[in-house]
Design a protein around this motif. Structure first.
Motif, short mmCIF file in Angstrom:
data_model
loop_
_atom_site.label_atom_id
_atom_site.label_comp_id
_atom_site.label_asym_id
_atom_site.label_seq_id
_atom_site.Cartn_x
_atom_site.Cartn_y
_atom_site.Cartn_z
N LEU A 1 0.84 -1.19 0.00
CA LEU A 1 0.00 0.00 0.00
C LEU A 1 0.88 1.23 0.00
O LEU A 1 1.85 1.30 0.75
N GLU A 2 0.54 2.17 -0.86
CA GLU A 2 1.13 3.51 -0.80
C GLU A 2 0.05 4.43 -0.26
O GLU A 2 -1.04 4.52 -0.84
N ILE A 3 0.32 5.10 0.84
CA ILE A 3 -0.63 6.05 1.42
C ILE A 3 0.10 7.33 1.74
O ILE A 3 1.08 7.33 2.50
N ASP A 4 -0.34 8.40 1.09
CA ASP A 4 0.31 9.71 1.25
C ASP A 4 1.80 9.61 0.97
O ASP A 4 2.63 10.25 1.64
N GLY A 5 2.17 8.76 -0.01
CA GLY A 5 3.56 8.62 -0.40
C GLY A 5 4.35 7.63 0.43
O GLY A 5 5.51 7.34 0.11
#
Length: 379
Positions: A165-169
């Protein structure tokens, strides 16, 4: 046509003698005799062959335009849209690469999952995102057992593990960590886990440990040929414990009347176990009546479009698990089920197929079938 065949036969007979009979042992006359004998034999064979019947063709098939209009009319009649599904905002769909659920909020999340939807850990995160309706995008990466991963992905995730997962970079790996983070970061999107410190949280945590116990017992039997009776007995004890927990809060889900992260964590493994244990061991988890609470749980899960959009089938699981697990151990009890699922028993793949239900063999399916809609979707 016959003259052409005779001429071809003569050429073939001469070619045969010239190529395969030694020149030093044969005079030109001998070669001619051999050629004549072979020519005569081939003429007799060709002469006895039946003349092919004349073929005629007529183009009476509907045009593509007509077929397209027929499909559109039937889709309108049945209230479905197989031609152009609403991938961004409609029901859960494996082909979707962007999901907004009609929201205009910024998309903070990107999910990296496997191409075919075979990875159980990807399925957990995928289903959680769908149940919480968190806007996200998807990039599909093959599992390692099906080929090399793109260099750009490995630059971000050197281990190559899925899901990611990428979340806010920020890049996050491991499904359990990802799922906990999604609950933390998106509390306003349908909480799926009791809050820390709440009376229900210890029970939820204990059920998560039960899932790991089930996972271990399932693979211990599935992948090994040793101590089959003991491995089966241990798995059945764990399944009975699961049924007891499903009944504790009234069901049909683990935490009561609605789905939770516990169900989402269990579902990929229970789904694959039901398929693989039937196929390799002849053990029926679902449809036998032996585990009624578990059967009610499957029925409840299959009432959810979110789950149906991520769910696979017995045939797929039984053949995609061995490369992932390093092999599954077949037993004599599993052979009839395997023959039925693979269409090798001479019966199970004959049309018309029997109706589907929550107790169908060799594969149960709660929503059942809808022949007109199913035929349209297949077409």
């Amino acid at each position: 046509m016959l003259c052409r065949a005779n001429s071809t036969a003569a050429r073939q007979s001469r070619s045969f003698t010239q190529r395969y009979l030694p020149r030093t042992a044969l005079s030109r006359r001998t070669v001619a005799v051999h050629a004549g004998m072979l020519d005569s034999m081939l003429k007799k064979a060709v002469g006895k062959a039946a003349k092919p019947a004349a073929l005629s063709f007529s183009n009476n098939a509907p045009s593509w335009e007509v077929l397209t209009n027929m499909v559109k009319a039937q889709e309108a009649e049945f209230g479905v849209n197989f031609s152009a599904p609403a991938l961004e905002n409609g029901p859960t769909h494996p082909l979707a690469l962007k999901r907004t659920f009609g929201s205009t909020e910024p998309i903070r999340v990107k999910l990296y999952r496997d191409h075919a939807g075979w990875c159980p850990y990807c399925q957990k995160v995928w289903l959680q995102l769908e149940e919480k309706r968190i806007p996200y995008t998807i990039e599909k990466i093959n599992m390692r057992c099906y080929g090399d991963k793109p260099a750009a992905f490995l630059a971000k995730v050197p281990s190559g593990l899925l899901p990611v997962l990428e979340i806010d970079g920020r890049v996050v790996t491991e499904s359990a960590a990802i799922m906990a983070l999604l609950e933390e970061q998106f509390p306003d999107h349908k909480p799926l886990m009791p809050a820390a410190g709440s009376p229900q949280r210890p029970r939820a945590d204990q059920l998560m440990r039960l899932e790991r116990r089930f996972f271990s017992d399932w693979l211990n039997w599935l992948c090994s040929g040793w101590n089959q009776a003991a491995a089966q007995a241990q798995l059945e004890r764990t399944l009975q414990a699961i049924c007891k927990e499903l009944e504790a809060d009234g069901g049909p889900y683990f935490m009561g009347a609605d789905i939770s992260l516990v169900d989402i964590t269990f579902c990929p493994m229970l789904e694959r176990a039901a398929a693989s244990l039937a196929y390799y061991k002849g053990f029926v988890m679902r449809g036998s009546g032996k585990f009624p609470a578990l059967e009610a749980w499957f029925d409840a899960m299959e009432s959810r479009p979110t789950y149906l959009g991520t769910k696979s089938d017995h045939y797929t699981h039984c053949h995609d698990l061995p490369p992932q697990l390093g092999g599954c151990h077949m037993t004599p009890g599993g052979e009839p089920v395997a023959a039925a699922l693979d269409g090798q028993d001479g019966v199970s793949w004959r049309l018309p197929l029997p109706p589907l239900s929550g107790t169908s063999a060799p594969e149960a399916y709660s929503p059942g079938d809808n022949p007109p809609v199913d035929r349209l979707e297949a077409a």
